[in-house]
Design an enzyme around this catalytic site. Structure first.
Site, PDB file in Angstrom:
ATOM      1  N   GLU A 162       0.870  -1.184   0.000  1.00 18.88           N
ATOM      2  CA  GLU A 162       0.000   0.000   0.000  1.00 18.88           C
ATOM      3  C   GLU A 162       0.897   1.221   0.000  1.00 18.88           C
ATOM      4  O   GLU A 162       1.706   1.399   0.903  1.00 18.88           O
ATOM      5  CB  GLU A 162      -0.926  -0.009   1.224  1.00 18.88           C
ATOM      6  N   CYS A 221      -1.895   8.775   4.049  1.00 21.19           N
ATOM      7  CA  CYS A 221      -1.890   8.395   2.640  1.00 21.19           C
ATOM      8  C   CYS A 221      -3.202   8.803   1.968  1.00 21.19           C
ATOM      9  O   CYS A 221      -3.272   8.954   0.764  1.00 21.19           O
ATOM     10  CB  CYS A 221      -1.659   6.901   2.503  1.00 21.19           C
TER      11      CYS A 221
HETATM   12  P1  NAD Z   1       9.037   4.764   3.519  1.00 24.48           P
HETATM   13  O1  NAD Z   1       8.743   4.145   2.214  1.00 24.48           O
HETATM   14  O2  NAD Z   1      10.194   5.685   3.643  1.00 24.48           O
HETATM   15  O3  NAD Z   1       9.279   3.628   4.612  1.00 24.48           O
HETATM   16  C1  NAD Z   1       8.328   2.610   4.841  1.00 24.48           C
HETATM   17  C2  NAD Z   1       9.023   1.435   5.502  1.00 24.48           C
HETATM   18  O4  NAD Z   1       9.900   0.807   4.573  1.00 24.48           O
HETATM   19  C3  NAD Z   1       9.876   1.812   6.712  1.00 24.48           C
HETATM   20  O5  NAD Z   1       9.726   0.819   7.690  1.00 24.48           O
HETATM   21  C4  NAD Z   1      11.271   1.806   6.124  1.00 24.48           C
HETATM   22  O6  NAD Z   1      12.284   1.640   7.086  1.00 24.48           O
HETATM   23  C5  NAD Z   1      11.181   0.638   5.178  1.00 24.48           C
HETATM   24  N1  NAD Z   1      12.189   0.576   4.109  1.00 24.48           N
HETATM   25  C6  NAD Z   1      12.940   1.592   3.609  1.00 24.48           C
HETATM   26  N2  NAD Z   1      13.718   1.121   2.613  1.00 24.48           N
HETATM   27  C7  NAD Z   1      13.451  -0.190   2.463  1.00 24.48           C
HETATM   28  C8  NAD Z   1      13.919  -1.205   1.581  1.00 24.48           C
HETATM   29  N3  NAD Z   1      14.828  -0.965   0.642  1.00 24.48           N
HETATM   30  N4  NAD Z   1      13.390  -2.450   1.711  1.00 24.48           N
HETATM   31  C9  NAD Z   1      12.440  -2.713   2.624  1.00 24.48           C
HETATM   32  N5  NAD Z   1      11.970  -1.783   3.489  1.00 24.48           N
HETATM   33  C10 NAD Z   1      12.466  -0.535   3.416  1.00 24.48           C
HETATM   34  O7  NAD Z   1       7.680   5.496   4.006  1.00 24.48           O
HETATM   35  P2  NAD Z   1       7.444   6.379   5.310  1.00 24.48           P
HETATM   36  O8  NAD Z   1       8.117   7.699   5.159  1.00 24.48           O
HETATM   37  O9  NAD Z   1       7.726   5.581   6.538  1.00 24.48           O
HETATM   38  O10 NAD Z   1       5.850   6.581   5.242  1.00 24.48           O
HETATM   39  C11 NAD Z   1       5.221   7.552   4.479  1.00 24.48           C
HETATM   40  C12 NAD Z   1       4.698   6.939   3.182  1.00 24.48           C
HETATM   41  O11 NAD Z   1       3.814   5.871   3.481  1.00 24.48           O
HETATM   42  C13 NAD Z   1       3.872   7.905   2.350  1.00 24.48           C
HETATM   43  O12 NAD Z   1       4.236   7.764   1.006  1.00 24.48           O
HETATM   44  C14 NAD Z   1       2.448   7.440   2.566  1.00 24.48           C
HETATM   45  O13 NAD Z   1       1.550   7.740   1.536  1.00 24.48           O
HETATM   46  C15 NAD Z   1       2.633   5.972   2.698  1.00 24.48           C
HETATM   47  N6  NAD Z   1       1.492   5.381   3.371  1.00 24.48           N
HETATM   48  C16 NAD Z   1       0.619   4.620   2.633  1.00 24.48           C
HETATM   49  C17 NAD Z   1      -0.486   4.059   3.249  1.00 24.48           C
HETATM   50  C18 NAD Z   1      -1.436   3.217   2.472  1.00 24.48           C
HETATM   51  O14 NAD Z   1      -2.101   2.377   3.076  1.00 24.48           O
HETATM   52  N7  NAD Z   1      -1.560   3.374   1.170  1.00 24.48           N
HETATM   53  C19 NAD Z   1      -0.711   4.251   4.614  1.00 24.48           C
HETATM   54  C20 NAD Z   1       0.198   5.035   5.336  1.00 24.48           C
HETATM   55  C21 NAD Z   1       1.302   5.584   4.701  1.00 24.48           C
END
Ligand code: NAD
Length: 451
Positions: free
Chosen positions: A225, A259
């Site tokens: 997501e 999001c």
């Molecule tokens: P992010 O993508 O920076 O990080 C998300 C997670 O992925 C963290 O736990 C991070 O440590 C991990 N991560 C980072 N690099 C990785 C890799 N190479 N492999 C695996 N995991 C890795 O996002 P964020 O800043 O924590 O959150 C904000 C984002 O989340 C926004 O884009 C928002 O829209 C999205 N979001 C989406 C939903 C949804 O349900 N669609 C809900 C909430 C937030």
């Protein structure tokens, strides 16, 4: 390297610092979770149901402590933090009933005697990767269904939400290795994707795509997501004050860090001028109890840079646009007009309390504008016309369509997810999540003879 998280309202306040465990520790945690899975499944539906129900009670018993921790660690306003804690308890309680759900169906054999049936079984270890913006609810809506159907789980929270995740696992008090939190960043996250039997990711679009590639490369099921670029459509017959209130809440609530936040407002025909005035008034009235700071300095810089580059490209700031002079990573709730269609502010998710206002001649143009993005998560429509609402529900290409409600709102007992680039794989939440965390087996039972 250490994993740290700071209070966004008071950057001098270090909430937690832990040593990053590294990839090897993640593999070891998955190994232990795999060894524990057979016992967790064999404990039976009643034991799993009782354990999940106890988590709901523990969350409720510590509601004020958890709300305060959310406020401190990720800067969420208190009322929303309390709402998230209540929702977290509700999620665990809802999935506490799931172990008793039917796990398949009985069919008639095509020929002869016997039983032909389907049965859903867990995959093994669920690898859960979460963002920071719903630090209890998102880990819970991933872990609760995964555990309910008999998987064990390893959760890698976002670094910014480490303390919340560790406290949740502590309160959950499940048998050893059934739910493990591994703090960390990209290294630990990608090690988890490389080791788990089923992967659920929520976060930004770029990271999510890499996670989907890695998991599908290994042949394990994955759902992702991702970011949204959500629109609010306002028709001329709408109650403008009501619509402006909903939209201001969706733009500025928790500083736009959902999001499902609204970042594009599309006013149809004669709705433009009154809506513009009502939204400016509503956004100017938003205070800290609704908006709060953004999560870190980099997020604030990115937003401020985008607003000034849009202004250089011809946009006008209708309200906000400034960084208030105070401690903490605050940005004023901001609305811009005349933003060039190709400017990043109109095309990309910025994850802050900033939105652009567009004009559309009619509903067709408004729907076309709303659909002109790959990040189609949630769209709101504000109208008193049933025909317009029905047309929008038919033609909007979004995972969630909300009529006369803010784009930002999620019902945990219904499937949740976006369309196009906003989502990959099966839906989260509701009963859809139970399907995702299980695989169907077809079983034929024939007479062995001798009777
Ligand atoms: P992010 O993508 O920076 O990080 C998300 C997670 O992925 C963290 O736990 C991070 O440590 C991990 N991560 C980072 N690099 C990785 C890799 N190479 N492999 C695996 N995991 C890795 O996002 P964020 O800043 O924590 O959150 C904000 C984002 O989340 C926004 O884009 C928002 O829209 C999205 N979001 C989406 C939903 C949804 O349900 N669609 C809900 C909430 C937030």
């Amino acid at each position: 390297m250490s994993i740290t998280s700071y209070n966004p309202a008071d950057p001098a306040d270090l909430v937690v610092a832990v040593e990053a465990p590294g990839a090897e520790a993640v593999r070891a945690a998955v190994g232990r979770a795999r060894a524990a899975q057979g016992g967790w499944l064999a404990a039976g539906a009643g034991a799993r149901s009782a354990a999940l129900g106890r988590i709901a009670e523990a969350v409720e018993a510590h509601a004020e402590e958890l709300a305060a921790l959310i406020v401190r660690e990720v800067g969420k306003p208190l009322a929303e933090a309390r709402g998230e804690v209540a929702r977290t308890a509700a999620i665990w309680r809802y999935y506490a009933q799931a172990p008793y759900e039917p796990s398949g169906a009985v069919h008639e054999p095509a020929a002869g005697p016997g039983l032909l049936l389907t049965r859903r079984r867990p995959y093994g270890v669920a690898g859960l990767i979460a963002p920071w913006n719903f630090p209890l609810a998102i880990p819970s809506w991933k872990a609760a269904p995964a555990l309910a159907v008999g998987n064990t789980a390893v959760l890698k929270p976002a670094p910014e939400a480490t303390a919340c995740a560790l406290r949740l696992a502590e309160l959950a008090a499940l048998p050893e290795d059934v739910l493990t939190v591994v703090p960390g960043g990209a290294e630990e996250g990608s090690a988890l994707v490389d080791a788990a039997d089923v992967v659920s990711f929520t976060g930004s679009t770029g990271v999510g795509r890499a996670v989907v590639r890695a998991a599908t490369g290994r042949g394990v099921p994955v759902q992702a997501e991702l970011g949204g670029l959500n629109a609010a459509l306002v028709l001329p017959d709408a109650d403008v004050e009501l619509a402006a209130g909903h939209i201001a809440a969706a733009i500025a609530g928790y500083a736009g860090q959902k999001c499902t936040a609204t970042s594009r407002v599309i006013a149809v025909g004669s709705a433009y001028q009154p809506l513009r005035e009502a939204l400016v008034k509503a956004l100017a009235a938003v205070d800290d109890s609704v908006c709060g700071p953004v999560v870190n300095a980099a997020a604030r810089e990115r937003m401020v840079g985008a607003v000034s580059s849009a202004v250089e490209a011809g946009a006008s700031v209708l309200v906000g646009g400034q960084v208030p002079e105070r401690a903490g990573w605050y940005v004023e709730p901001t609305l811009l007009a005349e933003v060039p269609a190709q400017h990043p502010l109109a095309r990309e998710e910025f994850f802050g309390p900033v939105a652009v206002l567009h004009a559309a001649a009619d509903l067709d143009e408004a729907i076309a504008l709303a659909n002109d993005t790959p990040h189609s998560l949630a769209t709101s429509v504000h109208t008193r016309s049933l025909d317009a609402a029905l047309a929008a529900a038919d033609r909007l290409d979004a995972g969630m369509i909300r009529v006369n409600a803010p784009s930002s709102g999620v019902d945990f007992h219904l499937p949740f997810g976006g369309t196009k680039g906003a989502s990959h794989g099966e839906r989260e939440q509701g009963r859809a999540a139970l399907e995702f965390y299980t695989v169907s087996r077809t079983v034929s039972v024939l007479p062995g003879g001798g009777l």
